[in-house]
Design an enzyme around this catalytic site. Sequence first.
Site, PDB file in Angstrom:
ATOM      1  N   GLU A 301      40.679  50.534  33.373  1.00 34.05           N
ATOM      2  CA  GLU A 301      41.830  49.654  33.573  1.00 34.05           C
ATOM      3  C   GLU A 301      41.707  48.375  32.741  1.00 34.05           C
ATOM      4  O   GLU A 301      42.711  47.768  32.375  1.00 34.05           O
ATOM      5  CB  GLU A 301      41.935  49.306  35.066  1.00 34.05           C
ATOM      6  CG  GLU A 301      43.351  49.175  35.552  1.00 34.05           C
ATOM      7  CD  GLU A 301      43.432  49.152  37.068  1.00 34.05           C
ATOM      8  OE1 GLU A 301      43.413  50.238  37.668  1.00 34.05           O
ATOM      9  OE2 GLU A 301      43.501  48.062  37.647  1.00 34.05           O
ATOM     10  N   HIS A 330      24.240  71.317  36.178  1.00 35.09           N
ATOM     11  CA  HIS A 330      24.631  72.707  36.425  1.00 35.09           C
ATOM     12  C   HIS A 330      26.144  72.861  36.392  1.00 35.09           C
ATOM     13  O   HIS A 330      26.688  73.809  36.951  1.00 35.09           O
ATOM     14  CB  HIS A 330      24.057  73.160  37.771  1.00 35.09           C
ATOM     15  CG  HIS A 330      22.576  72.956  37.827  1.00 35.09           C
ATOM     16  ND1 HIS A 330      21.675  73.879  37.353  1.00 35.09           N
ATOM     17  CD2 HIS A 330      21.842  71.882  38.233  1.00 35.09           C
ATOM     18  CE1 HIS A 330      20.446  73.398  37.491  1.00 35.09           C
ATOM     19  NE2 HIS A 330      20.519  72.196  38.011  1.00 35.09           N
ATOM     20  N   LYS A 444      53.689  50.988  39.528  1.00 33.58           N
ATOM     21  CA  LYS A 444      53.967  50.369  40.840  1.00 33.58           C
ATOM     22  C   LYS A 444      55.468  50.049  40.940  1.00 33.58           C
ATOM     23  O   LYS A 444      56.110  50.334  41.947  1.00 33.58           O
ATOM     24  CB  LYS A 444      53.172  49.068  40.998  1.00 33.58           C
ATOM     25  CG  LYS A 444      51.707  49.247  41.356  1.00 33.58           C
ATOM     26  CD  LYS A 444      51.076  47.886  41.651  1.00 33.58           C
ATOM     27  CE  LYS A 444      49.628  48.005  42.056  1.00 33.58           C
ATOM     28  NZ  LYS A 444      49.003  46.753  42.484  1.00 33.58           N
TER      29      LYS A 444
END
Length: 478
Positions: A301, A330, A444
Amino acid sequence: MTEKTGSDGSRITIDYRDAMASAVGAEHGVSDAMLDEVAPVIAEQHQRLVAEHESGGQRWMDLPSDSVLAAELGAFADEARGRYSDFILIGIGGSSLGAIATIQALTHPFRNLLSPEQRGGPRFFVLDNPDPEKVAVTLETVDLSRTLVNVVTKSGQTAETMANFLVARQALEDVVGADKARRQIVATTDPSSGILRQLADQEGYRTFPVPPGVDGRMTVLSAVGLLPAALCGCDIDGMLAGARAMRARCASGDVRQNPAYLLAALCILADTRLGKSILVTMPYADALFGVTDWFRQLWAESLGKRLSVNGEEVFAGQTPIKALGAIDQHSQIQLYTEGPNDKLISLIAVERYRDRVTVDDVPAGIPDLDYLRGAELGQLLRHERHATAWALTEAGRPNFTLTIPEIDAAILGELFYLYEAQTVMGGALLNVDPFGQPGVEAGKNATYALMGREGYETLRNELTASGRGEEAYRLAPA
Ligand code: PA5
């Protein structure tokens, strides 16, 4: 090449030999010449940051020194720990990731399953996503008559947080009534502005400040991160002391002395000069996985920016990825070792784990298992990390290792400050502003518009006119 631990209380060592051209080749490793080249830029940017701080900016640097706030939070938490059986943190992004990382690192991994005496404080729940299934079961699981709710939002208006909060508040009121519910709510928000501040003042909630002038993702060492940590019994004074030790170590403008600047230089040079557009952070400790999540937000950000500070389009940023040793050996290491050579890999080593577990019983007659007889699991993890670093380096994949002596409050404070200072210098090297998050704000605002919030009508019209939410380009079952 080892950047030695300072004499100022800091205990983190950075081994970056395997990120250098001498280890992984000139095409993939940072060279000494590159470090020499950025050294004066870093020294100059350091002076700028110091000057800005002296004139009232860069307030994130001050958080480790706020002992008055720490005492206030400690006193509140001491009293609340005995009174509540459950604690719900409501916040998202920078308003919750730091607390989650801290509590994961410093408390028992199954803390909520312990008895109240063993736990020494309320059980801990987080409502970040407004996922109705999670919200519903959380509110069903806690004892609402003995639940403390801490709602955290810097802007005081984030839709996810406010929606979750209003649902939790209603649930509290239904069980204990409006008066008692008010006393079970603590709001952490801007000291003077925002909708939550207005509501808190109106309802008389206990409040703590989100420090003005500090972005959400840099507030872990304020009430945002420290209050939940203290409620769960973490040593917040120790965290602040660790952060101060790292701050002292970061007082140098020398790229080869300042650990944050060294990391910023390695990462940004690797990204911009060597095509390592991905930064993997891989601790060899389950307890530090939350820190990688917190760092992922911080790096993404802060540095992911369309515009440079001069207003040119640069589309900057290095994609942060989280991995966990040895599990991701793995899962991901195959890709990291043989896939595109586009990553810089940061390993985190722990010298001493908080528990010592040995393999005492190995069945006789199976020689291939004999190597595990008497083996200590911490040692196995340490060898795994060494082996991974070696294999990556052999394959020409740049990597470096942060070594911490053990996981404790001071080390966590050090890590938080180190990564914040690294990120701020990373922004300077990329010539972008690491503060602010216009891309987050755009989403937003679009959410407010789609939800029908007053004042967002024009954006709502734009969004619906663009065909979003309609059926074009949709493949549904016949
Ligand atoms: O770092 C940031 O500023 C953001 O990630 C915010 O923390 C996040 O969007 C939540 O915002 P707020 O604290 O205003 O609710």
